[in-house]
Design a protein around this motif. Structure first.
Motif, mmCIF file in Angstrom:
data_model
loop_
_atom_site.group_PDB
_atom_site.id
_atom_site.type_symbol
_atom_site.label_atom_id
_atom_site.label_comp_id
_atom_site.label_asym_id
_atom_site.label_seq_id
_atom_site.Cartn_x
_atom_site.Cartn_y
_atom_site.Cartn_z
ATOM 1 N N ALA A 56 0.731 -1.295 0.043
ATOM 2 C CA ALA A 56 0.142 0.118 0.102
ATOM 3 C C ALA A 56 0.870 1.188 -0.041
ATOM 4 C CB ALA A 56 -1.062 0.131 1.176
ATOM 5 N N ARG A 57 0.881 1.904 -1.136
ATOM 6 C CA ARG A 57 1.535 3.447 -1.198
ATOM 7 C C ARG A 57 0.520 4.483 -0.973
ATOM 8 N NH1 ARG A 57 6.988 2.262 -2.445
ATOM 9 N NH2 ARG A 57 6.966 0.317 -3.098
ATOM 10 N N ILE A 58 0.957 5.197 -0.036
ATOM 11 C CA ILE A 58 -0.005 6.645 0.232
ATOM 12 C C ILE A 58 0.602 7.773 -0.408
ATOM 13 C CG2 ILE A 58 -1.069 7.951 1.794
ATOM 14 C CD1 ILE A 58 -0.941 5.517 3.901
ATOM 15 N N PHE A 59 0.066 8.258 -1.500
ATOM 16 C CA PHE A 59 0.440 9.540 -2.130
ATOM 17 C C PHE A 59 -0.536 10.811 -1.637
ATOM 18 C CE2 PHE A 59 1.329 5.776 -4.705
ATOM 19 C CZ PHE A 59 2.255 6.153 -5.244
ATOM 20 N N SER A 60 0.229 11.845 -2.161
ATOM 21 C CA SER A 60 -0.618 13.093 -1.822
ATOM 22 C C SER A 60 -2.157 13.076 -2.084
ATOM 23 C CB SER A 60 0.074 14.447 -2.287
ATOM 24 O OG SER A 60 0.198 14.375 -3.716
ATOM 25 N N ASP A 61 -2.606 12.619 -3.168
ATOM 26 C CA ASP A 61 -3.920 12.599 -3.629
ATOM 27 C C ASP A 61 -4.552 11.189 -3.794
ATOM 28 O OD1 ASP A 61 -2.402 11.808 -5.646
ATOM 29 O OD2 ASP A 61 -3.350 12.763 -7.158
ATOM 30 N N ARG A 62 -3.986 10.065 -3.298
ATOM 31 C CA ARG A 62 -4.798 8.716 -3.599
ATOM 32 C C ARG A 62 -3.654 7.699 -2.804
ATOM 33 N NH1 ARG A 62 -0.885 9.704 -7.303
ATOM 34 N NH2 ARG A 62 0.552 8.253 -8.168
ATOM 35 N N MET A 63 -4.275 6.468 -2.881
ATOM 36 C CA MET A 63 -3.507 5.331 -2.376
ATOM 37 C C MET A 63 -3.777 4.364 -3.446
ATOM 38 S SD MET A 63 -4.058 3.187 1.160
ATOM 39 C CE MET A 63 -5.758 2.572 0.845
ATOM 40 N N GLU A 64 -2.596 3.584 -3.632
ATOM 41 C CA GLU A 64 -2.295 2.479 -4.624
ATOM 42 C C GLU A 64 -1.969 1.273 -4.077
ATOM 43 O OE1 GLU A 64 0.327 3.617 -7.691
ATOM 44 O OE2 GLU A 64 -0.994 5.237 -8.692
ATOM 45 N N LEU A 65 -2.649 0.033 -4.069
ATOM 46 C CA LEU A 65 -2.408 -1.153 -3.593
ATOM 47 C C LEU A 65 -1.918 -2.050 -4.841
ATOM 48 C CD1 LEU A 65 -5.787 -1.553 -1.532
ATOM 49 C CD2 LEU A 65 -3.673 -0.673 -0.675
ATOM 50 N N CYS A 66 -0.871 -2.861 -4.442
ATOM 51 C CA CYS A 66 -0.315 -3.909 -5.435
ATOM 52 C C CYS A 66 -0.413 -5.032 -4.819
ATOM 53 C CB CYS A 66 1.170 -3.555 -5.816
ATOM 54 S SG CYS A 66 1.573 -4.616 -7.057
ATOM 55 N N PHE A 67 -1.453 -5.944 -5.234
ATOM 56 C CA PHE A 67 -1.631 -7.292 -4.624
ATOM 57 C C PHE A 67 -0.683 -8.324 -5.677
ATOM 58 C CE2 PHE A 67 -3.540 -11.487 -4.163
ATOM 59 C CZ PHE A 67 -3.525 -11.435 -2.672
ATOM 60 N N ARG A 68 0.150 -9.118 -4.952
ATOM 61 C CA ARG A 68 0.970 -9.746 -5.816
ATOM 62 C C ARG A 68 0.872 -11.267 -5.363
ATOM 63 N NH1 ARG A 68 5.084 -6.655 -5.915
ATOM 64 N NH2 ARG A 68 4.813 -6.207 -8.245
ATOM 65 N N CYS A 69 0.692 -12.154 -6.424
ATOM 66 C CA CYS A 69 0.552 -13.622 -5.767
ATOM 67 C C CYS A 69 1.059 -14.591 -6.854
ATOM 68 C CB CYS A 69 -0.831 -13.763 -5.642
ATOM 69 S SG CYS A 69 -2.030 -13.773 -6.868
ATOM 70 N N SER A 70 1.092 -15.744 -6.604
ATOM 71 C CA SER A 70 1.561 -16.801 -7.688
ATOM 72 C C SER A 70 0.408 -17.111 -8.449
ATOM 73 C CB SER A 70 2.056 -17.943 -6.992
ATOM 74 O OG SER A 70 1.047 -18.684 -6.353
ATOM 75 N N PRO A 71 0.505 -17.629 -9.670
ATOM 76 C CA PRO A 71 -0.599 -18.112 -10.599
ATOM 77 C C PRO A 71 -1.408 -19.306 -9.925
ATOM 78 C CG PRO A 71 1.469 -17.928 -11.831
ATOM 79 C CD PRO A 71 1.884 -17.748 -10.463
ATOM 80 N N SER A 72 -0.785 -20.106 -9.184
ATOM 81 C CA SER A 72 -1.420 -21.078 -8.340
ATOM 82 C C SER A 72 -2.515 -20.325 -7.438
ATOM 83 C CB SER A 72 -0.362 -22.008 -7.614
ATOM 84 O OG SER A 72 0.239 -21.339 -6.840
#
Length: 234
Positions: free
Chosen positions: A32-48
């Protein structure tokens, strides 16, 4: 024939899931990266993991168009995998985009509004489809000062399990805005005008005394020389 086709599908899934660099099982992580005007989530996993979450709607992993078919499905499902709230308000994802990374990971990028409360709470909803030993990691970054700094360290992080699929972190900006407690208040330093007044008076008095002494000595020297030059020999 049916048995052979089933074995090919299983082998393709095993080979594909084995290409992931870090998440080779059902592990996952959220940044979770908090910016001055938004928040972005990067959910990362395996193909399985991704194929387990899609269940019956998952395309055959060995199909040529498996990734393209899976992307919109994962983009819709991932909106509910990580529930985020701040100040008692849920931060609903405004957009979602799925990416199959070159190292074998599956990443889903979620964009939300910036959290406004004093803390940020996470709750993972997918553990009911996983085992008791499977885990997921969360890291939170403050990018408000420098949105391009990718070397920044997370200010909070935790590993979550099925028994405790939630975590809450205080936001650093909110903590910095809180006033100090009355008992622990740090006294303000004296103003420059006060410091100058308190420290200059003794030196000023000493200077006046020294100047008076030098003036008296100078007058005495002049009087002695005048007396010596004007005295008549006797």
């Amino acid at each position: 024939m049916h048995w052979t086709k089933h074995m090919i599908t299983v082998l393709a899934a095993v080979v594909w899931s084995g290409t992931a660099r870090a998440h080779v099982g059902f592990e996952s992580e959220t940044e979770a990266r908090i910016f001055s005007d938004r928040m972005e989530l990067c959910f990362r996993c395996s193909p399985s993991f991704a194929w387990r979450m899609m269940g019956d709607v998952a395309p055959p992993p060995g199909a040529p168009d498996a990734e393209q078919v899976a992307k919109p499905i994962l983009e819709e499902l991932a909106r509910d995998w990580v529930k985020v709230s701040s100040g008692g308000q849920e931060l609903v994802p405004l957009s979602a985009r799925c990416v199959f990374e070159v190292d074998g990971h599956v990443a889903v990028l979620l964009r939300c509004e910036k959290p406004e409360g004093p803390s940020l709470a996470f709750r993972l909803t997918f553990f009911d489809k996983l085992g008791d030993l499977d885990w997921s990691k969360i890291r939170v970054y403050d990018q408000t000062k420098d949105p391009l700094d990718r070397a920044i360290e997370p200010f909070a992080g935790k590993e979550l399990f099925k028994a405790k699929p939630y975590a809450e972190f205080d936001l650093p900006s909110a903590a910095a805005a809180e006033p100090p407690e009355a008992g622990n208040a740090v006294p303000a330093p004296p103003s420059p005008a006060v410091m100058k007044t308190e420290t200059s008076d003794p030196w000023r008095n000493a200077g006046l005394i020294m100047a008076s002494a030098l003036a008296a000595l100078f007058c005495a020297v002049l009087a002695r020389r005048w007396f010596q030059t004007t005295r008549t020999p006797g």
